[in-house]
Motif scaffolding. Structure first.
Motif, PDB file in Angstrom:
ATOM      1  N   MET A 181      24.065  38.407  47.083  1.00 14.66           N
ATOM      2  CA  MET A 181      23.844  36.984  46.832  1.00 14.66           C
ATOM      3  C   MET A 181      24.928  36.199  47.537  1.00 14.66           C
ATOM      4  O   MET A 181      25.919  36.772  48.000  1.00 14.66           O
ATOM      5  N   PRO A 182      24.793  34.895  47.570  1.00 10.86           N
ATOM      6  CA  PRO A 182      25.827  34.080  48.221  1.00 10.86           C
ATOM      7  C   PRO A 182      27.192  34.292  47.528  1.00 10.86           C
ATOM      8  O   PRO A 182      27.255  34.542  46.312  1.00 10.86           O
ATOM      9  N   PRO A 183      28.279  34.172  48.297  1.00 10.13           N
ATOM     10  CA  PRO A 183      29.615  34.389  47.698  1.00 10.13           C
ATOM     11  C   PRO A 183      29.918  33.476  46.517  1.00 10.13           C
ATOM     12  O   PRO A 183      30.515  33.908  45.533  1.00 10.13           O
ATOM     13  N   SER A 184      29.504  32.215  46.599  1.00 11.70           N
ATOM     14  CA  SER A 184      29.814  31.303  45.483  1.00 11.70           C
ATOM     15  C   SER A 184      29.077  31.729  44.217  1.00 11.70           C
ATOM     16  O   SER A 184      29.627  31.690  43.106  1.00 11.70           O
ATOM     17  N   ALA A 185      27.817  32.154  44.381  1.00 14.28           N
ATOM     18  CA  ALA A 185      27.073  32.616  43.207  1.00 14.28           C
ATOM     19  C   ALA A 185      27.662  33.912  42.664  1.00 14.28           C
ATOM     20  O   ALA A 185      27.732  34.139  41.441  1.00 14.28           O
ATOM     21  N   ALA A 186      28.066  34.777  43.581  1.00 16.95           N
ATOM     22  CA  ALA A 186      28.690  36.035  43.138  1.00 16.95           C
ATOM     23  C   ALA A 186      29.976  35.763  42.364  1.00 16.95           C
ATOM     24  O   ALA A 186      30.264  36.416  41.341  1.00 16.95           O
ATOM     25  N   LEU A 187      30.746  34.768  42.836  1.00 18.17           N
ATOM     26  CA  LEU A 187      32.014  34.437  42.144  1.00 18.17           C
ATOM     27  C   LEU A 187      31.736  33.931  40.734  1.00 18.17           C
ATOM     28  O   LEU A 187      32.397  34.341  39.767  1.00 18.17           O
ATOM     29  N   LEU A 202      43.199  32.656  42.639  1.00 17.78           N
ATOM     30  CA  LEU A 202      42.535  33.121  41.422  1.00 17.78           C
ATOM     31  C   LEU A 202      43.529  33.033  40.267  1.00 17.78           C
ATOM     32  O   LEU A 202      44.631  33.578  40.330  1.00 17.78           O
ATOM     33  N   TYR A 203      43.119  32.334  39.186  1.00 14.46           N
ATOM     34  CA  TYR A 203      43.979  32.175  38.007  1.00 14.46           C
ATOM     35  C   TYR A 203      43.310  32.819  36.797  1.00 14.46           C
ATOM     36  O   TYR A 203      42.105  32.595  36.542  1.00 14.46           O
ATOM     37  N   ILE A 204      44.077  33.603  36.083  1.00 14.64           N
ATOM     38  CA  ILE A 204      43.597  34.252  34.853  1.00 14.64           C
ATOM     39  C   ILE A 204      44.604  33.963  33.739  1.00 14.64           C
ATOM     40  O   ILE A 204      45.808  34.178  33.911  1.00 14.64           O
ATOM     41  N   ALA A 205      44.127  33.464  32.609  1.00  9.87           N
ATOM     42  CA  ALA A 205      44.967  33.170  31.446  1.00  9.87           C
ATOM     43  C   ALA A 205      44.444  33.943  30.245  1.00  9.87           C
ATOM     44  O   ALA A 205      43.269  33.768  29.861  1.00  9.87           O
ATOM     45  N   ASP A 206      45.277  34.779  29.670  1.00  8.40           N
ATOM     46  CA  ASP A 206      44.889  35.612  28.514  1.00  8.40           C
ATOM     47  C   ASP A 206      45.663  35.121  27.285  1.00  8.40           C
ATOM     48  O   ASP A 206      46.903  35.057  27.285  1.00  8.40           O
ATOM     49  N   ASP A 207      44.950  34.754  26.225  1.00 13.03           N
ATOM     50  CA  ASP A 207      45.570  34.253  24.989  1.00 13.03           C
ATOM     51  C   ASP A 207      46.079  35.434  24.153  1.00 13.03           C
ATOM     52  O   ASP A 207      45.285  36.265  23.695  1.00 13.03           O
ATOM     53  N   THR A 253      36.129  36.064  28.448  1.00  9.88           N
ATOM     54  CA  THR A 253      35.891  36.266  27.009  1.00  9.88           C
ATOM     55  C   THR A 253      36.438  35.069  26.242  1.00  9.88           C
ATOM     56  O   THR A 253      36.930  34.097  26.827  1.00  9.88           O
ATOM     57  N   GLY A 254      36.384  35.155  24.911  1.00 12.92           N
ATOM     58  CA  GLY A 254      36.901  34.051  24.099  1.00 12.92           C
ATOM     59  C   GLY A 254      38.405  33.872  24.231  1.00 12.92           C
ATOM     60  O   GLY A 254      38.923  32.784  23.951  1.00 12.92           O
ATOM     61  N   ASP A 255      39.146  34.904  24.624  1.00 10.20           N
ATOM     62  CA  ASP A 255      40.595  34.822  24.764  1.00 10.20           C
ATOM     63  C   ASP A 255      41.030  34.888  26.219  1.00 10.20           C
ATOM     64  O   ASP A 255      42.230  34.842  26.486  1.00 10.20           O
ATOM     65  N   LEU A 256      40.075  35.024  27.156  1.00 10.93           N
ATOM     66  CA  LEU A 256      40.422  35.184  28.566  1.00 10.93           C
ATOM     67  C   LEU A 256      39.720  34.099  29.382  1.00 10.93           C
ATOM     68  O   LEU A 256      38.488  34.017  29.391  1.00 10.93           O
ATOM     69  N   ALA A 257      40.500  33.243  30.035  1.00  6.75           N
ATOM     70  CA  ALA A 257      39.964  32.158  30.864  1.00  6.75           C
ATOM     71  C   ALA A 257      40.261  32.457  32.331  1.00  6.75           C
ATOM     72  O   ALA A 257      41.349  32.933  32.660  1.00  6.75           O
ATOM     73  N   ILE A 258      39.236  32.151  33.236  1.00  3.92           N
ATOM     74  CA  ILE A 258      39.386  32.419  34.660  1.00  3.92           C
ATOM     75  C   ILE A 258      38.922  31.190  35.428  1.00  3.92           C
ATOM     76  O   ILE A 258      37.882  30.586  35.089  1.00  3.92           O
ATOM     77  N   TRP A 259      39.657  30.820  36.455  1.00  7.93           N
ATOM     78  CA  TRP A 259      39.217  29.756  37.356  1.00  7.93           C
ATOM     79  C   TRP A 259      39.784  29.993  38.746  1.00  7.93           C
ATOM     80  O   TRP A 259      40.775  30.690  38.920  1.00  7.93           O
ATOM     81  N   VAL A 260      39.127  29.384  39.722  1.00  5.59           N
ATOM     82  CA  VAL A 260      39.496  29.554  41.136  1.00  5.59           C
ATOM     83  C   VAL A 260      39.633  28.169  41.747  1.00  5.59           C
ATOM     84  O   VAL A 260      38.736  27.312  41.590  1.00  5.59           O
ATOM     85  N   GLY A 295      43.462  22.841  48.450  1.00  2.00           N
ATOM     86  CA  GLY A 295      43.341  21.392  48.358  1.00  2.00           C
ATOM     87  C   GLY A 295      43.115  20.896  46.958  1.00  2.00           C
ATOM     88  O   GLY A 295      42.991  19.689  46.735  1.00  2.00           O
ATOM     89  N   GLY A 296      43.009  21.795  45.987  1.00  2.00           N
ATOM     90  CA  GLY A 296      42.835  21.383  44.608  1.00  2.00           C
ATOM     91  C   GLY A 296      41.400  21.383  44.146  1.00  2.00           C
ATOM     92  O   GLY A 296      41.112  21.014  42.999  1.00  2.00           O
ATOM     93  N   ASP A 297      40.462  21.794  45.006  1.00  5.34           N
ATOM     94  CA  ASP A 297      39.052  21.865  44.603  1.00  5.34           C
ATOM     95  C   ASP A 297      38.813  23.132  43.792  1.00  5.34           C
ATOM     96  O   ASP A 297      39.247  24.222  44.175  1.00  5.34           O
ATOM     97  N   ARG A 298      38.113  22.956  42.663  1.00  2.39           N
ATOM     98  CA  ARG A 298      37.854  24.095  41.797  1.00  2.39           C
ATOM     99  C   ARG A 298      36.508  24.696  42.201  1.00  2.39           C
ATOM    100  O   ARG A 298      35.451  24.077  42.078  1.00  2.39           O
ATOM    101  N   LEU A 299      36.529  25.952  42.666  1.00  5.93           N
ATOM    102  CA  LEU A 299      35.316  26.611  43.115  1.00  5.93           C
ATOM    103  C   LEU A 299      34.496  27.149  41.955  1.00  5.93           C
ATOM    104  O   LEU A 299      33.254  27.135  42.010  1.00  5.93           O
ATOM    105  N   ALA A 300      35.192  27.636  40.915  1.00 10.79           N
ATOM    106  CA  ALA A 300      34.482  28.179  39.755  1.00 10.79           C
ATOM    107  C   ALA A 300      35.469  28.276  38.590  1.00 10.79           C
ATOM    108  O   ALA A 300      36.692  28.337  38.774  1.00 10.79           O
ATOM    109  N   GLN A 301      34.881  28.282  37.364  1.00  9.02           N
ATOM    110  CA  GLN A 301      35.717  28.451  36.172  1.00  9.02           C
ATOM    111  C   GLN A 301      34.862  28.997  35.045  1.00  9.02           C
ATOM    112  O   GLN A 301      33.639  28.817  35.034  1.00  9.02           O
TER     113      GLN A 301
END
Length: 485
Positions: free
Chosen positions: A83-89, A169-174, A98-105, A109-115
C-alpha cells in the motif's frame, strides 16, 4: 553464663541515671555505636536497593520503547510494499499504539504525518499531556520526562522511508502507575528497614546489658568492701574469662591490703605499748625528782621542768596520734546513745576552763530548746573541749568565747565562736589536716600539737556528723558541729 542470660529483660533501665540517658555509660556508648552502625548499614542497603530497582525498571522501559521504534520502521517498510507509504505508516501506528503508548511522526518542518488516536482522546487530552508533548521539542534518543505529573519514557529516532519525506518518529510510553508502585515499594522497604533497625537495637541492648551485668555485680561487691572485710575475697560465678582474671587480680590486691592493714594495726598497738609506757615512766620520774629536789640549783630545776614539760607534750602528742590512728583504722568506733547535748556542752566547758580563775567571764553559753541526739558522749565532749580550748587560747581575752546550742532540720548544731585574730582564707581548707599550723611559732609556744582539729573532725565524722569553719582576719572564728538528730 546462663545466670546472666536468664535475667529479666530490662535493657534500657540501666541506661538511665536520674531519668536521663547517661552518655558516659559504657552500655550507652556500645548500644549507640551498634545502633548507628546498623542504621547506616541497613539504610544504605535499602537506599541502594530502591535506587537499583528504579534503574532496572527505567532501563527496561527504555529498551522496550527503543525496540518498538525499531520494529515500527520494519513494519512500515513491509506494508509499504502492499500500500502507499502514508497508509502503511498510519496502519502500523494504529496497530502498535495502546492506551499507555502514544506514537506520532513529524517532518523537520513541523508537519505531522501521522499520530495515534490516543493523543486526541481520553486522559492524554484532558490532562494536557498531548498538547505538552506535541509542543515541546524532543531531542533524539530515549529518556524519561515528567509531563503534567505523568512519568513518560520518550523515544525520538529518525524515520527514513521511501515515498515519505525525512521525519522523526516519536514514541511516548506512560509508566506513571509503575513508577508510583515502585515508589510505594521503596517507602515500604525503608519502613521495613527502620523496623529491622529497631528490633536489632533492642536485641543489641539486651545482649550488651547481659554482657555488662557481671561488671555491675563486681562493682556492687567492690563497693561493699570495708576494712573489716578485706580478708573476704570477691567471687563471681559464671563470669567471662577476662572478668574472672580481673577478680583474681582484685582479690590479690585485697590480700595485700589486708596484710598491710593488719601490720598498721599491729604497729599502733606496739607503739602504744613500747612508747607510751616508757614516756610515762620518764615523766613520772621527772615530776617526782622536782617534788623532792629541794637541794636542786635553779639551773637544774629549770632543766628538769623543761624536760618534764616536753615529756608531757610528747606523751599527749603520742596519745593524739594513737587516737587518730584508731579512729582511722576503725578500732575505736563510736558508742552511740541518746544524750542531752546541753549536759555535754556544760561538761566540756567545765573541763576546758577548770584552770581559769573566772570561767564564767570567759565563756558565754547560749542554749535554746533542749536538743537530744544519738552521739558518743565521750567523743563529743573531747571534741568540744578541743574547740573551746583553742578559742580560749587564740581568742581575745577581753571578749568571751560564745558556745551556742541549737537545731535545724535533721541536725543538731553546736557552735564555738571566738573574737581573736581569725584564720586566713587560704588556710581554712587545711586546718583539719594533721600537723597543720597557721602560725608555727605561736602554736608551739602555746603547746599545740597540730592534731587537735584533725581529731575533732575524725570524732565528729565517726558519729555521722560534719564540721565547718567560718573565719575572718581580726574578727574571730566560728566552728560549727553538725550532728544528726
Amino acid at each position: 553464663m546462663a545466670y546472666f542470660w536468664l535475667q529479666p529483660i530490662t535493657p534500657f533501665r540501666h541506661l538511665l541515671r536520674g531519668g536521663r540517658i547517661d552518655p558516659g555509660s559504657l552500655q550507652t556508648r556500645l548500644t549507640a555505636g551498634v545502633v548507628l552502625a546498623s542504621l547506616v548499614g541497613i539504610g544504605a542497603l535499602a537506599t541502594w536497593m530502591g535506587w537499583r530497582m528504579q534503574q532496572i525498571m527505567l532501563s527496561s522501559y527504555r529498551q522496550g520503547t527503543a525496540l518498538v521504534a525499531d520494529r515500527l520502521q520494519e513494519d512500515v517498510r513491509y506494508y509499504s510494499e502492499m500500500m502507499p507509504p502514508s497508509a502503511a505508516l498510519e496502519r502500523v501506528i494504529d496497530h502498535r499504539a495502546t492506551g499507555d503508548l502514544a506514537i506520532w511522526v513529524e517532518t523537520s518542518g513541523g508537519d505531522r504525518l501521522a499520530q495515534s488516536a490516543i493523543l486526541t482522546m481520553g486522559s492524554w487530552q484532558t490532562a494536557g499531556v498531548s498538547q505538552a508533548l506535541l509542543s515541546t521539542p524532543i531531542a533524539p534518543g530515549t529518556k524519561i520526562v515528567s509531563v503534567q505529573g505523568w512519568r513518560l519514557v520518550v523515544c525520538a529516532s529518525p524515520l527514513e522511508l521511501a515515498g515519505l519525506p525525512p521525519a522523526m518518529l516519536y514514541i511516548a510510553d506512560d509508566i506513571t502507575a509503575d513508577y508510583q508502585g515502585l515508589q510505594r515499594l521503596v517507602r515500604m522497604l525503608l519502613l521495613a528497614s527502620l523496623g529491622l533497625v529497631s528490633l536489632l537495637s533492642l536485641a543489641f541492648a539486651v545482649y550488651i546489658r547481659r554482657t555488662l551485668s557481671p561488671i555491675r555485680q563486681l562493682n556492687h561487691l567492690a563497693g561493699q568492701v570495708t576494712a573489716d572485710t578485706l580478708d573476704q575475697p570477691l567471687s563471681l560465678e559464671a563470669a567471662p574469662t577476662e572478668l574472672q582474671e580481673l577478680v583474681r587480680t582484685y582479690n590479690l590486691m585485697l590480700t595485700r591490703l589486708a596484710k598491710a592493714w593488719t601490720q598498721q594495726k599491729r604497729l599502733v598497738n606496739d607503739v602504744s605499748h613500747e612508747l607510751r609506757t616508757p614516756l610515762s615512766l620518764v615523766q613520772g620520774y621527772l615530776e617526782s625528782t622536782l617534788r623532792r629536789g629541794h637541794n636542786l640549783t635553779a639551773a637544774q630545776r629549770e632543766g628538769l621542768e623543761i624536760a618534764a614539760a616536753e615529756a608531757d607534750r610528747t606523751t599527749r602528742l603520742l596519745g593524739e596520734i594513737l587516737d587518730l590512728a584508731r579512729l582511722s583504722h576503725g578500732q575505736e568506733g563510736p558508742t552511740l546513745a541518746v544524750a542531752d547535748l546541753s549536759d555535754i556542752v556544760y561538761e566540756a566547758i567545765a573541763l576546758a576552763t577548770h584552770a581559769l580563775t573566772s570561767p564564767s567571764d570567759r565563756v558565754k553559753v547560749v542554749i535554746g530548746d533542749p536538743v537530744v541526739a544519738w552521739v558518743d558522749r565521750q567523743k563529743l565532749r573531747t571534741a568540744l573541749v578541743e574547740l573551746i580550748d583553742n578559742a580560749l587560747r587564740y581568742g581575745d581575752p577581753q571578749q568571751p568565747v560564745q558556745v551556742t546550742l541549737g537545731r535545724q532540720p535533721g541536725w543538731a548544731r553546736v557552735q564555738v565562736q571566738d573574737h581573736g585574730v581569725g584564720i586566713p582564707r587560704h588556710c581554712q581548707g587545711d586546718i583539719f589536716d594533721p600537723f597543720f599550723r597557721v602560725d608555727e611559732a605561736r602554736s608551739r609556744s602555746s603547746g599545740g600539737t597540730g592534731l587537735g582539729l584533725t581529731l575533732v573532725r575524725s570524732q565528729v565524722e565517726a558519729m555521722g556528723g560534719k564540721v565547718t569553719v567560718e573565719s575572718h582576719p581580726n574578727q574571730g572564728s566560728r566552728f560549727t558541729l553538725y550532728l544528726p538528730l
